[in-house]
Structure formats: structure tokens, C-alpha cells
Scaffold this active site. Structure first.
Site, PDB file in Angstrom:
ATOM      1  N   ASP A 203     -12.770 -15.989   1.454  1.00  7.48           N
ATOM      2  CA  ASP A 203     -13.078 -17.387   1.168  1.00  7.48           C
ATOM      3  C   ASP A 203     -13.459 -17.540  -0.300  1.00  7.48           C
ATOM      4  O   ASP A 203     -13.420 -16.583  -1.071  1.00  7.48           O
ATOM      5  CB  ASP A 203     -14.206 -17.868   2.085  1.00  7.48           C
ATOM      6  CG  ASP A 203     -15.489 -17.099   1.841  1.00  7.48           C
ATOM      7  OD1 ASP A 203     -16.485 -17.731   1.448  1.00  7.48           O
ATOM      8  OD2 ASP A 203     -15.504 -15.861   2.035  1.00  7.48           O
ATOM      9  N   HIS A 523      -6.958 -10.244   4.639  1.00 11.16           N
ATOM     10  CA  HIS A 523      -7.365 -11.643   4.801  1.00 11.16           C
ATOM     11  C   HIS A 523      -7.894 -12.168   3.464  1.00 11.16           C
ATOM     12  O   HIS A 523      -8.964 -11.788   3.007  1.00 11.16           O
ATOM     13  CB  HIS A 523      -8.448 -11.742   5.881  1.00 11.16           C
ATOM     14  CG  HIS A 523      -8.932 -13.143   6.088  1.00 11.16           C
ATOM     15  ND1 HIS A 523      -8.248 -14.055   6.854  1.00 11.16           N
ATOM     16  CD2 HIS A 523     -10.024 -13.797   5.616  1.00 11.16           C
ATOM     17  CE1 HIS A 523      -8.901 -15.207   6.855  1.00 11.16           C
ATOM     18  NE2 HIS A 523      -9.984 -15.069   6.105  1.00 11.16           N
ATOM     19  N   ASP A 573      -3.320  -4.938  10.909  1.00 15.88           N
ATOM     20  CA  ASP A 573      -2.905  -5.387   9.582  1.00 15.88           C
ATOM     21  C   ASP A 573      -2.258  -6.761   9.697  1.00 15.88           C
ATOM     22  O   ASP A 573      -1.039  -6.893   9.756  1.00 15.88           O
ATOM     23  CB  ASP A 573      -1.935  -4.383   8.957  1.00 15.88           C
ATOM     24  CG  ASP A 573      -1.619  -4.737   7.508  1.00 15.88           C
ATOM     25  OD1 ASP A 573      -2.337  -5.596   6.941  1.00 15.88           O
ATOM     26  OD2 ASP A 573      -0.679  -4.159   6.943  1.00 15.88           O
ATOM     27  N   GLU A 582     -10.388  -8.017   6.446  1.00 10.10           N
ATOM     28  CA  GLU A 582     -10.827  -8.779   5.277  1.00 10.10           C
ATOM     29  C   GLU A 582     -11.076  -7.822   4.119  1.00 10.10           C
ATOM     30  O   GLU A 582     -11.199  -6.602   4.300  1.00 10.10           O
ATOM     31  CB  GLU A 582     -12.085  -9.590   5.593  1.00 10.10           C
ATOM     32  CG  GLU A 582     -12.405 -10.633   4.535  1.00 10.10           C
ATOM     33  CD  GLU A 582     -13.403 -11.687   4.996  1.00 10.10           C
ATOM     34  OE1 GLU A 582     -13.497 -12.730   4.342  1.00 10.10           O
ATOM     35  OE2 GLU A 582     -14.082 -11.464   6.019  1.00 10.10           O
TER      36      GLU A 582
END
Length: 962
Positions: A203, A523, A573, A582
Site C-alpha cells: 500500500d 503484492h 505466488d 507481500e
């Protein structure tokens, strides 16, 4: 690091090469597997561990062959190891330690199965180190990522425009960037400019707690190079290909400063409630989806309220930065130190501001309900940097319990800084910290030796970010090697690196772009090529979180159901498998640290590979489970805590880590433990012990080691007995002095030493003020004049001329008012021979000592040995501390003080003392700070509401103040 978004585009399938790993290919009637044996897919270093892992169907030894560019160069038999608990695999080991060939293009085969290709070279991981460091530039906030700088340091990989992007959150988009970020609705009425820093993970949030451990790790990497290896060239100016390259400052410091300046900006401004605290985090007020570049973010961003954990992260890292930049950028160093001290005082005033968890829509929580470890870490960093004894009680009274570290568990960060950074006032703490790290690292070697695949994890440690748990443990092993020279620690690092780069049950390199079969879809909002071809795939060097039996995301939970009995297999994955795949700054930081260590070790070529399937490769460890690093308040020797009357044994459940220069526990016999001499234990029967204030090895454990190691020396022959170190007792005190132009004090130094072997001893001593040596000599005692009010570090070393040394350090505080208190006060600690003086000179000194001390951040009034200091004030509130200092020659055992306000001020809460009353107020010592040794200070604090005007500075009274 936590994103809970729903993906709208299916993830792409893995490349064909990974499909071959999963399903194999048919050759005749036998099914061959590519990627078995499992190897480090980048390769090995000549002096590292070189054991490959083969997954087999039975326990019968099988023939392996090693080819180099197609030519057979070695063969042998696999070593059956049985079933591996974490993976469920039946495994064999293949030992390549006898192979002397180097280069690229090596392949291992067993029957029809073959490994991925790999290299053997001392430079195998040079590029990977710079790849891992490059992660941080790519994830900078508030700056455009420009094409020329997208490539790795020293050409580790080429620059490419696909990784470039506009500046993120810099005065653009719906949220107007991070230049004027408001607080979360209803929590404060100001805004802050927090444009810099690193995006935390997948993020676009920026978190002080997770940012703290990340920037600390990079700075510790630098301090290790600065103080232990001397190899600053690896991270020097120009090494990392960043915009600041060429400015004369080490690139790793430029990168770390980008984050450090963000953390400084997160501090609550003066004049506001809770000034000096640090906001917990800043992120979007709602979750965004993938793919999304930072400059495309449509969400409003907000500051989350301050927390004690974030504040102590700031205090610790700012103190660390202050000492590093002191001789590089004095202005920035001063800014950092001021922020660190403000943060410490604010955390003392607000010790229970625990993050509530009410602001997790749009960002990860990073809630930490236990902050005693952060207090310890911050105290250690501040004490290293300043030498101020007010931080010692926090260090002294904390019990070390953890064997690894992470963003919520930071005590070992303080231990590692104490172990790495040399400072005269931390000599004994440093010895104890180094011993503690070696003890912990030994436990990780034991865990690693019990694992079929070379991860230092038990089957219970495959949780969120398990790969970072490995990386952090490898940091501890690396430091243990630095401090001991014990090859087993370096080989433990080697094994862990082998696991991360492919020698694991999945035969996958968990680092993007490094290996044949690597993680491809981490991610990440910008590196989202798996979802949209307009976005890039990840560049090389990002570490995936790794196997996680928790399976917190729905995709992992559905695809990997049933994996929990084999937790090392719980990994997927996929870009939307955020709980297993992540990437984040606090995972890449230890990866970079470990690769830097490994390159240093590879460059030495000093030790041969000790790869072996023998269980003796692990270092024995005592069964003690917790410990404290406790310095004596009266001298630099580390003594047992007051609650224990004897030294801890290896079988105790709680122990004190102590350091001493005392003689051997076993006379002339020693244990040659792989090149390092240790004393033999007297009472410990097995493994390692702790006797007579030092680590020792039991005779049974030592004698089991192969020649030329094992027990050496001969106790029966005095001519062959090993040298025993001398012992030293150091004392120092100050007395008043006036004469001519010299006013104030004489510092007296006295050392008393003895040698158990009767050797002639030589002395050397020095007096340090700040970082300056103000006096030195080679006698056992001395008296020198000092003319400045400050603390002085006195250090003495005695040597027997045969390698045996003992060093002691003590601290003396000198304040003029202590020695010339004026006619109305009793003068203590002043020799009668030096008490006479001219009236004019005495008057000047009295005038100086009775004035009110003030600065922009505090004000103080002296009352003999007691000092009241306002540390912060705002509209209707304030925080203050009272310092009780012992200027006498004997310990103060118990103390109490009194004070009152005439302006209506009231105290609302306090810490570090028992405060009673309702104006007037009284405070008495707690058990742990009742004893104040000569030259030491006890400090307690409180928060309150103000009366009219500025916070009042009342007089402090009590028998201890006279």
C-alpha cells in the site's frame, strides 16, 4: 504492509519453468523433476555452506553427479536425513564442500532429477546486495523515480523506463499530496508536511513504527561497516545509483536520511498537546485497489494520533542518526538529537498511549501494546549517543527475554547497537551485549540444525513474514560471527541464505529476479504487471513474505487449504495473496544487511567451507531463557542484579548477562572452539555455561570437537598454563578547587590492579568529555584540573604484557554549584585544604550557581542536589521532571522531595516515583531507583495543568537536596 483489497483481474499463471517444477516432465518411464535437488539458485561462495537438499521417496542413499557446463566434475552419495517436520518431505543432503571448481553453469543431478543451474564464486552475491538496497529508492514518497536511477547500484541490473514514475503524493491528485496532511477527523487541529519517507509495503501508507526498524537496520549496516569491518566502500558515495550519488556522503546514509526526515516530520510540534510525541502513521482514509501508482491515489490522507510506540521509535532512530551524522552534517545531527530527547521526554509523560486500532481503514495497524522493549531500545540508543546516565535505569531494570526481533519486539535492536558501537561509557555494556547476541545466535543454530531444509525456524514459526524472521535471525548470527570469529555462525548465515534463494521445499527463490524459479507476483500496487501490462513487474531484489500457515487472505486460504500440517509449503505466488506474498521495507532491510555481511565473509576467503551433515556444526547453548544487561552504577564492571546473590548458572530460567575481566574458571586449560579460545567450565557438565562472569564451554562438549580443536593447554605444568588476565578496580571523584585563574574542580583517578600470575602491570587512562579526550596518562593514579560543568568519562586499562588486559570505566558529574554552594548551604565533598578562596571569586561562583537555567525547550531551578525542569508546555498543560543527583562520596539509600505551586498548577499523572499530595506535593523513590550511587542521578516526571502564564518552576526541598 497490510492491504485488504479485492482484485478485479485474475493473476497470470506462473512461467512454464515453474510449471515444470510442479508437475515434472516424463522421460521414458521415470518422472524427472527440474528443481530437485533444491539449491541456492544464485549459487554458493567457496567458504560458505554448500549443502543441497534432495527430496526423495525413500531413505536409501543415491548417487549424485555435479556437472560444470556439461562436464562431470564430481559425484558422491546422498546422505539420508529422514522426514522434515515443516515440509513433510523425505530429504537427503548433498555435500559439495570438497568441490574446488568455481564459475557458473553448475548443475546437480540425481537419477533423472536435476537442479536449477548455479554458480560458485566469492562474488556470487555482490549484485544481490545492491538489488536489495535499491528497493528503498524505488519506494520513495515525494520524489519522481527517474529512469537513470532505476537500475541497481554498481550496475547490478540495468535502468529502464518501465520502473520510472512521477512523484507520489507531492501536491497532486485528489488528496493534494503529503505537504499539508491533516489529522484524522476529530483528533487534532493542525497539519504537517510529511512528504518524504518510504511507502511501507503493498500500500501507500507510511508508518513510524515499521519505518523505525527499517531505517535502524540500514543505519546499523553502516555502523557495522564503520566500527567492525571498516569496509565502508561497499556503501560509499556513488555505490547505489541514487540522485544523491556524488554529494560526498555515503549513499546508504542518503537513502536512510530520506526516511529519517519523514520520521522527524511526524513529531507533534511544540505548543500542541502531547508535543514531542510522534504520530503513529499516515495513510489513505480508505483502501485503494490494484494496480495504482502513487501519483494516481484518489484518497484523502490523514495523520493517525500519536502513540508511545511510534514516539520511542523516533527517539531511538533519531539518537542513532545523531551520532552517525555528527561529523557529516552537524546541523542535521543536532536536529536529530533534539527530536530524540523531546520524544523520550514525551514518551515518559505518555507511557500508555497505545495505538487503539480505530484507524485501520486504508492502512495497516501496527498496534503494539507492550512498549517496555521500545523504552529499552530508545534508552540504549540515547545512552550510546549522549552518555547521559539518566537513561541507565531503564537499561538496568529491563529483563531481556526475546531471541529474535521485529517491529513489535525491539529490545534486541538496543542490544545490537550496544554491541556494535564503541563508546568508553558503554564498554561493559558492549561486552555483555556481545555475549548475549552469541548466546541467542547459538539457539538459532540449534534450531537450524534440526531442520531438513536450512531455515532457522521451528514448524511453529511459519507465520506472516516468515522469511523476514529468517533474515533477522541471520543478522544475529552475522554479528555473533563478528564478535567471536566462530565459523559456525557464518555458516549459519550461509545456510539461511541458501534457503531464501531456493534451497527450500518449494524450490523457489523468494527474491524477485534472482534465480531461475523466483517469486514473480509480489503484492504491490505499482509493480502490478500481473494485472495490467501498463504497470511494471517488480525489479530484482524484493523479498517475499514467505510461507504463512495463517493464510489470512482469501485466495491463499482457498488455494492452500490443507497446507498447515506442512507449514513450509503455505505460500502462493500471486499478487492478491497478500498474506504470503507481500513485500515491505522491514523485510528488505535485513535482507540487505545479511547480504552485505555475506559479501564481507566471502571476500575474506579465510575459512574453508565446513558444510557437514554432522550435528556438531551447531554451537551448544545454555538453557537460560531470559537475561538482563545490567551495568553497576558505581563502576563500569557489569555486576549481577541486586535481586540475585550469585551468578546465574546455565540451568537457570532467568539470568543476568555480565562481563568481567576475571581469571579463567578452569586454570590453564582452554577450549579451542574453531579458532577462538574459551575457558572450560567447572560446574557446567554439558554445552555452554556462564561461570565467573564469562562464557565457558563444558569439557565434554569441547573434547568432542575434531582436531585441531578441543581442549588445549596443561593445568599440571605451570610453564604451559594459559595466561590469566589481571583484575582492576577503578574509582574517580571530583573535589572543589580555586587558585589563580583555575576555578572549580580537581578530578581524582585511582586504579588498583592485581595479576593472578604475578606479571608486571602497566597502566593507561584517559578522561573523555563528549567525544574529546581532555587528559590521558600512564600511571595508576592522577589528579587533573577540570573547568567545565559536565559529565566526564574516566577509563583505565591495565595490561600484563602477555595479552591479558582489564578495562574499567566510570562516570563523574561535575557541577560548580556542588562544590561552591554559597554561605547559606553546607559545602560537601570539598577537601579542607582547598576550601579557602578569595571572596570575589567565591561570590562569582555563587551567583552562577543560583541562577535559573533556561533554554528554548526547558527551564530549571537548582535546589542543592535537586533540579526541577519543565520539559514541555502548551495552552493549559505542561510536563516536567525532577532530577535528584548524588554529589557525595557514598550511596544515597532512599530519597524523598517536596514542592508546591503558587499559580494554581496541578499534577495529573506521574512516572518513576510515588507522587502524593494535592499541592503541596511529595515524591518518594520506588524500589528500583531508591539507591543513587555517587555521581549518578535519579529522575522522575509528571504531567499537569498550568496556572496562569508560563509553567511555574518551583523550588524543590528535602534532606536529599541539601
Amino acid at each position: 504492509m497490510i492491504n485488504r483489497s479485492v482484485l478485479k483481474i485474475p493473476a497470470l499463471v506462473k512461467p512454464l519453468v515453474q510449471a515444470l517444477v510442479l508437475v515434472g516432465c516424463t522421460l521414458g518411464v521415470a518422472q524427472a523433476e527440474v528443481g530437485n535437488p533444491r539449491v541456492n539458485q544464485l549459487g554458493y561462495i567457496p567458504n560458505g555452506d554448500r549443502i543441497a537438499v534432495y527430496k526423495a521417496s525413500n531413505n536409501s542413499a543415491q548417487t549424485w553427479q555435479l556437472t560444470h557446463n556439461g562436464s562431470l566434475i564430481a559425484s558422491g552419495q546422498t546422505i539420508p536425513k529422514g522426514s522434515d517436520a515443516s515440509s513433510g518431505d523425505n530429504i537427503h543432503h548433498i555435500d559439495l564442500s570438497s568441490v574446488t571448481a568455481t564459475g557458473s553453469g553448475f548443475t546437480l543431478t540425481v537419477g533423472g532429477d536435476s537442479s536449477y543451474p548455479f554458480s560458485i564464486s566469492s562474488t556470487t552475491f555482490n549484485a544481490a546486495f545492491y538489488d536489495a538496497l535499491k528497493y528503498f529508492y524505488h519506494n520513495r514518497s515525494g520524489i519522481a523515480i527517474e529512469t537513470p536511477y532505476t537500475g541497481g547500484g554498481r550496475g547490478s541490473y540495468a535502468s529502464h523506463s518501465r520502473w520510472s514514475r512521477p512523484a507520489g503524493h507531492l501536491n497532486q491528485g485528489a488528496n493534494k499530496g503529503d505537504m499539508n496532511v491533516p489529522c484524522w477527523s476529530g483528533t487534532c487541529n493542525y497539519s504537517l508536511n510529511v512528504t518524504k519517507g518510504w511507502y511501507d509495503a503493498g500500500d501507500h501508507g507510511k508508518y513510524v513504527v515499521n519505518g523505525g526498524i527499517s531505517v535502524w537496520t540500514l543505519l546499523n549496516l553502516y555502523e557495522r561497516a564503520q566500527h567492525i569491518t571498516g569496509n565502508l566502500a561497499a556503501v560509499a558515495d556513488g555505490s547505489m545509483n541514487i540522485p544523491e550519488s556524488g554529494n560526498g556522503v555515503a549513499d546508504i546514509l542518503d537513502e536512510a536520511r530520506w526516511q529519517m526526515e519523514f520520521m522527524l516530520a511526524m513529531q507533534v510540534p511544540q505548543g500542541q498537546a502531547k508535543a514531542g510525541m510522534a504520530h503513529h502513521k499516515i495513510h489513505d482514509v480508505g483502501w485503494t485497489g490494484l494496480p495504482l501508482a502513487p501519483h494516481e491515489d484518489p484518497q484523502q490522507r490523514a495523520l493517525v494520533p500519536p502513540s508511545t510506540a511510534a514516539t520511542l521509535n523516533l527517539a531511538a532512530t533519531a539518537a542513532q542518526a545523531a551520532r552517525i551524522w555528527k561529523d557529516i552534517d552537524a546541523g542535521f545531527a543536532a536536529l536529530c538529537l533534539t527530536a530524540a530527547e523531546r520524544a523520550w521526554n514525551a514518551a515518559q509523560a505518555n507511557p500508555n498511549d497505545i495505538y487503539s486500532g480505530n484507524y485501520d481503514n486504508g492502512g495497516g495497524g501496527y498496534g503494539d501494546r507492550f512498549v517496555a522493549d521500545e523504552f529499552y531500545w530508545a534508552a540504549a540508543e540515547l545512552y550510546i549517543t549522549t552518555g547521559d546516565s539518566r537513561y541507565l535505569p531503564t537499561i538496568n531494570n529491563y529483563t531481556l527475554e526475546r531471541t529474535d526481533f521485529g517491529w513489535p519486539d525491539t529490545e534486541l535492536l538496543g542490544v545490537m547497537s550496544l554491541a556494535v558501537v564503541p563508546a568508553t561509557h558503554t564498554n561493559s555494556l558492549r561486552i555483555a551485549a556481545r555475549n548475549h547476541i552469541q548466546t541467542i545466535a547459538s539457539t538459532h543454530l540449534t534450531t537450524q540444525s534440526a531442520s531438513g531444509y536450512p531455515a532457522p525456524l521451528s514448524s511453529l514459526e511459519y507465520y506472516w513474514g516468515s522469511n523476514s524472521v529468517i533474515a533477522n535471525k541471520l543478522v544475529l548470527m552475522g554479528l555473533a560471527y563478528d564478535f567471536s570469529g566462530n565459523q559456525n555462525f557464518a555458516l549459519g548465515v550461509s545456510k539461511g541464505i541458501n534457503y531464501l534463494f531456493g534451497s527450500n521445499v518449494l524450490s523457489t527463490s523468494f527474491i524477485t529476479g534472482l534465480g531461475t524459479n523466483t517469486v514473480a507476483q509480489p503484492h504491490h500496487r505499482f509493480w502490478a504487471g500481473a494485472l495490467n501490462s501498463n504497470y511494471p513487474w517488480a525489479p530484482p531484489g524484493a523479498l517475499s513474505g514467505g510461507p504463512n500457515a495463517g493464510l489470512e487472505d482469501s485466495l491463499s486460504a482457498s488455494r492452500l487449504s490443507g497446507c498447515t500440517s506442512r507449514p513450509a509449503t503455505c505460500w502462493l505466488d500471486s499478487i492478491d495473496a497478500w498474506s504470503t506474498n507481500e513485500i515491505t521495507i522491514n523485510w528488505n532491510a535485513p535482507l540487505a544487511w545479511v547480504l552485505g555481511f555475506y559479501n564481507d565473509f566471502a571476500a575474506t576467503q579465510g575459512g574453508s567451507s565446513s558444510s557437514s551433515s554432522s550435528s556438531s556444526s551447531s554451537v551448544p547453548v545454555s538453557s537460560s531463557s531470559s537475561s538482563s544487561i545490567i551495568p553497576s552504577s558505581s563502576s563500569s564492571s557489569i555486576q549481577p542484579s541486586s535481586s540475585s546473590s550469585s551468578m546465574p548458572s546455565s540451568s537457570s530460567s532467568s539470568s543476568s548477562v555480565v562481563a568481567s575481566s576475571s581469571s579463567s574458571v578452569s586454570g590453564g586449560l582452554r577450549c579451542n572452539w574453531y579458532g577462538t579460545l574459551y575457558p572450560l567450565c567447572v560446574t557446567t557438565q554439558s554445552g555452554w555455561g556462564w561461570e565467573n562472569s564469562q562464557s565457558c564451554i563444558s569439557a565434554s562438549t569441547c573434547s568432542a570437537q575434531p582436531a585441531p580443536y578441543g581442549i588445549v593447554g596443561a593445568a599440571s605444568s605451570s610453564s604451559q598454563a594459559a595466561n590469566r588476565s589481571p583484575t582492576l578496580q577503578l574509582s574517580a571523584n571530583a573535589t572543589g578547587f580555586e587558585g589563580g585563574s583555575m576555578v572549580c574542580c580537581t578530578l581524582h583517578i585511582n586504579g588498583a590492579a592485581s595479576d593472578p600470575d604475578g606479571d608486571n602491570l602497566t597502566y593507561s587512562w584517559q578522561v573523555i568529555s563528549g567525544n574529546t579526550v581532555v587528559a590521558s596518562g600512564s600511571s595508576s593514579s592522577a589528579s587533573i584540573h577540570v573547568s567545565n560543568q559536565r559529565g566526564y568519562e574516566v577509563s583505565m586499562t591495565v595490561s600484563d604484557g602477555r595479552g591479558g588486559v582489564a578495562t574499567e570505566t566510570t562516570f563523574v558529574s561535575v557541577y560548580f554549584s556542588d562544590y561552591f554552594p554559597g554561605s547559606s548551604s553546607s559545602a560537601s565533598n570539598i577537601n579542607s585544604s582547598s576550601s579557602s578562596s578569595s571572596s570575589s571569586s567565591s561570590s562569582a561562583i555563587v551567583s552562577s550557581s543560583s541562577s535559573v537555567v533556561s533554554s528554548s525547550s526547558s527551564s530549571a531551578a537548582s535546589g542543592g542536589n535537586c533540579q526541577y525542569v519543565v520539559t514541555n508546555q502548551w495552552n493549559n498543560g505542561f510536563t516536567a521532571v525532577i532530577r535528584v543527583r548524588n554529589n557525595g562520596s557514598s550511596a544515597i539509600n532512599g530519597w524523598s522531595v517536596n514542592w508546591s505551586y503558587s499559580d494554581g498548577s496541578r499534577i495529573t499523572n506521574s512516572w518513576n516515583a510515588n507522587v502524593t499530595g494535592n499541592n503541596p506535593y511529595a515524591a518518594s523513590a520506588l524500589g528500583w531507583n531508591a539507591n543513587i550511587q555517587p555521581g549518578q542521578t535519579a529522575e522522575f516526571g509528571f504531567q499537569g495543568t498550568k496556572g496562569a502564564g508560563s509553567a511555574q518552576v518551583p523550588a524543590v526541598t528535602g534532606s536529599v537536596c541539601q
